[in-house]
Design an enzyme around this catalytic site. Structure first.
Site, mmCIF file in Angstrom:
data_model
loop_
_atom_site.group_PDB
_atom_site.id
_atom_site.type_symbol
_atom_site.label_atom_id
_atom_site.label_comp_id
_atom_site.label_asym_id
_atom_site.label_seq_id
_atom_site.Cartn_x
_atom_site.Cartn_y
_atom_site.Cartn_z
ATOM 1 N N SER A 1 0.840 -1.198 0.000
ATOM 2 C CA SER A 1 0.000 0.000 0.000
ATOM 3 C C SER A 1 0.870 1.242 0.000
ATOM 4 C CB SER A 1 -0.852 -0.037 1.264
ATOM 5 O OG SER A 1 -1.428 1.224 1.499
ATOM 6 N N TYR B 1 -1.680 -0.980 11.024
ATOM 7 C CA TYR B 1 -1.926 -1.501 9.668
ATOM 8 C C TYR B 1 -0.728 -1.214 8.767
ATOM 9 C CZ TYR B 1 -3.591 -1.600 4.846
ATOM 10 O OH TYR B 1 -3.698 -1.841 3.490
ATOM 11 N N LYS C 1 2.252 -3.765 6.721
ATOM 12 C CA LYS C 1 2.685 -3.752 5.314
ATOM 13 C C LYS C 1 4.196 -3.516 5.220
ATOM 14 C CE LYS C 1 -1.396 -4.371 3.469
ATOM 15 N NZ LYS C 1 -1.765 -5.688 2.941
HETATM 16 P P1 NAD Z 1 -11.051 -6.744 1.480
HETATM 17 O O1 NAD Z 1 -11.202 -6.741 2.961
HETATM 18 O O2 NAD Z 1 -12.242 -6.455 0.641
HETATM 19 O O3 NAD Z 1 -10.443 -8.138 1.006
HETATM 20 C C1 NAD Z 1 -9.595 -8.914 1.824
HETATM 21 C C2 NAD Z 1 -10.078 -10.341 1.754
HETATM 22 O O4 NAD Z 1 -9.226 -11.155 2.568
HETATM 23 C C3 NAD Z 1 -11.506 -10.519 2.300
HETATM 24 O O5 NAD Z 1 -12.239 -11.316 1.395
HETATM 25 C C4 NAD Z 1 -11.294 -11.238 3.634
HETATM 26 O O6 NAD Z 1 -12.394 -12.078 3.942
HETATM 27 C C5 NAD Z 1 -10.020 -12.015 3.356
HETATM 28 N N1 NAD Z 1 -9.219 -12.335 4.535
HETATM 29 C C6 NAD Z 1 -8.820 -11.507 5.541
HETATM 30 N N2 NAD Z 1 -8.067 -12.187 6.418
HETATM 31 C C7 NAD Z 1 -7.974 -13.463 5.972
HETATM 32 C C8 NAD Z 1 -7.326 -14.629 6.440
HETATM 33 N N3 NAD Z 1 -6.642 -14.641 7.586
HETATM 34 N N4 NAD Z 1 -7.430 -15.759 5.731
HETATM 35 C C9 NAD Z 1 -8.145 -15.786 4.568
HETATM 36 N N5 NAD Z 1 -8.783 -14.721 4.080
HETATM 37 C C10 NAD Z 1 -8.699 -13.571 4.775
HETATM 38 O O7 NAD Z 1 -9.857 -5.741 1.135
HETATM 39 P P2 NAD Z 1 -9.377 -5.170 -0.272
HETATM 40 O O8 NAD Z 1 -9.733 -3.740 -0.321
HETATM 41 O O9 NAD Z 1 -9.794 -6.061 -1.372
HETATM 42 O O10 NAD Z 1 -7.799 -5.230 -0.054
HETATM 43 C C11 NAD Z 1 -7.045 -6.359 -0.438
HETATM 44 C C12 NAD Z 1 -5.606 -6.170 -0.005
HETATM 45 O O11 NAD Z 1 -5.118 -4.956 -0.543
HETATM 46 C C13 NAD Z 1 -5.429 -6.063 1.510
HETATM 47 O O12 NAD Z 1 -4.240 -6.746 1.864
HETATM 48 C C14 NAD Z 1 -5.283 -4.578 1.738
HETATM 49 O O13 NAD Z 1 -4.506 -4.296 2.886
HETATM 50 C C15 NAD Z 1 -4.569 -4.140 0.473
HETATM 51 N N6 NAD Z 1 -4.816 -2.739 0.137
HETATM 52 C C16 NAD Z 1 -6.097 -2.278 0.019
HETATM 53 C C17 NAD Z 1 -6.320 -0.931 -0.249
HETATM 54 C C18 NAD Z 1 -7.720 -0.384 -0.345
HETATM 55 O O14 NAD Z 1 -7.903 0.828 -0.233
HETATM 56 N N7 NAD Z 1 -8.746 -1.186 -0.566
HETATM 57 C C19 NAD Z 1 -5.229 -0.059 -0.419
HETATM 58 C C20 NAD Z 1 -3.936 -0.560 -0.312
HETATM 59 C C21 NAD Z 1 -3.740 -1.918 -0.024
#
Ligand code: NAD
Ligand code: UDP
Length: 340
Positions: free
Chosen positions: A124, A150, A154
């Site tokens: 991120s 958080y 990362k």
């Molecule tokens: P999200 O919460 O919609 O998706 C994450 C998925 O991981 C969910 O389906 C959740 O059920 C699953 N999950 C969480 N912990 C788990 C575990 N221990 N075992 C199995 N499954 C698990 O989030 P997103 O927005 O799709 O983000 C995906 C990734 O991208 C994350 O790692 C997040 O930190 C990173 N990210 C997101 C953003 C954003 O703004 N959305 C920005 C930068 C980075």
């Protein structure tokens, strides 16, 4: 390629499944649905005409991850699974360190035991902390820091993977640093479905527009930016999804551990995003200006040139498309994936 997608039912994961199917890849989703719904995968199947194989489980469950990686040969892992809410990470640090860091350590260990060393990791722009304006646009070599648990997860995971790749040249790791993913699939069938009151700007806006929330508060209009509101690098989630497909194509030819920004390179202010959204829905949004949100950086946007150079990828969708598609999703699904 045969791809394991952890967290594939989530916001970015589900859009990536659609893009990866379109590119001809095979997909297994591994998700514990802690922040998503199986309905998202039904929507993937409706759009793509193909259903990802689903294995329900937790990345921290070593026996389950071991069995999964023994059950078939994967060519690469796209690792989305993790918790992502900044505020919640401050109130539940152990849960964040445990889920994100311990869970990923289990996954990495089981990957190397299975001889699988192609990893695409969801990092991120939060790893840039509160960027010094002189470092904008942010290149991957800009200084890194963590402002909350958080962000710390990362940053630590990046460091862990960098060290593992330095110690074992068989690893091919791409640390994809996402800027601000927004928008939804153009069909309106898939989009962002946050639990509770959204923290992020775009889902807050769409929920105000659909009448689930009364009013948007713009957090501060006295920043040192042209219109006084904060500037971010918003990226359409379908562009981001395509960035992962580009990463799949290149990961095997990029040895070691490489950080790559996935952003548009354009800074958009809160006021500009709101104006674009109002244009998309054809009416003004109930809104007011409130105080600054503690910890917010005035401006943050990417230099995305490494993504173009290494992955041959750049964004294609503009702010109007982000707003239009976010609105289509929210208006077609006022309660997200939950039934009304
Ligand atoms: P999200 O919460 O919609 O998706 C994450 C998925 O991981 C969910 O389906 C959740 O059920 C699953 N999950 C969480 N912990 C788990 C575990 N221990 N075992 C199995 N499954 C698990 O989030 P997103 O927005 O799709 O983000 C995906 C990734 O991208 C994350 O790692 C997040 O930190 C990173 N990210 C997101 C953003 C954003 O703004 N959305 C920005 C930068 C980075
Ligand atoms: N923001 C806002 N009102 C909200 C939510 C967010 O004005 O209800 C602003 C926030 O202050 C920041 C920008 O929108 O300047 C993007 O915030 P978000 O939480 O979406 O992303 P991040 O700050 O993590 O980049």
């Amino acid at each position: 390629m045969n791809v394991l997608v952890t967290g594939g039912a989530g916001y970015i994961g589900s859009h990536t499944c659609v893009a990866a199917f379109a590119a001809g890849h095979e997909i297994t989703v591994y998700d514990n649905f802690s922040n998503s719904s199986p309905e998202a995968l039904e929507r993937v199947a409706r759009i793509a005409g193909k259903r990802p194989r689903l294995v329900e489980g937790d990345i921290g469950d070593r026996a389950a991850v071991h069995a999964l990686l023994a059950s078939e040969k994967f060519d690469a892992v796209i690792h989305f699974a993790g918790f992502k809410a900044v505020g919640e990470s401050v109130s539940k640090p152990w849960e964040y360190y445990n889920n994100n860091v311990s869970g990923t350590l289990v996954l990495l260990d089981e990957m190397r035991r299975a001889g699988l060393r192609n990893m695409i990791f969801s990092s991120s722009a939060t790893v840039y902390g509160n960027p010094d304006p002189k470092n904008l646009p942010l290149r991957e070599d800009a200084p890194l820091s963590a402002l909350n648990p958080y962000g710390q997860t990362k940053l630590w995971l990046e460091e862990i993977m960098r060290a593992m790749a330095a110690a074992d040249p068989a690893w091919h790791i791409l640390l994809l640093r996402y800027f601000n993913p927004v928008g939804a699939h153009e069909s309106g069938l898939m989009g962002e479905d946050p639990a509770g009151i959204p923290n992020n700007l775009m889902p807050y806006i769409t929920q105000v527009a659909v009448g689930r929330l009364p009013m948007l508060t713009i957090f501060g209009d006295d920043y040192p930016t042209p219109d006084g509101t904060c500037i971010r690098d918003y990226i359409h989630v379908c562009d981001l999804a395509e960035g992962h497909v580009a990463a799949l194509d290149k990961v095997a030819s990029l040895p070691g551990c490489t950080a790559v920004n996935l952003g548009s390179g354009n800074g958009i202010s809160v006021a500009q995003l709101v104006a674009s959204f109002e244009k998309a829905i054809g009416r003004p949004l109930p809104r007011k200006v409130g105080p600054r949100r503690p910890g917010d950086a005035a401006a943050c946007w990417a230099d995305p040139s490494r993504a173009l150079e290494l992955l041959g990828w750049k964004t294609r969708r503009d702010c109007d498309a982000m707003c239009r598609d976010a609105w289509r999703w929210q208006s077609m699904n006022p309660n997200g994936y939950r039934k009304a």
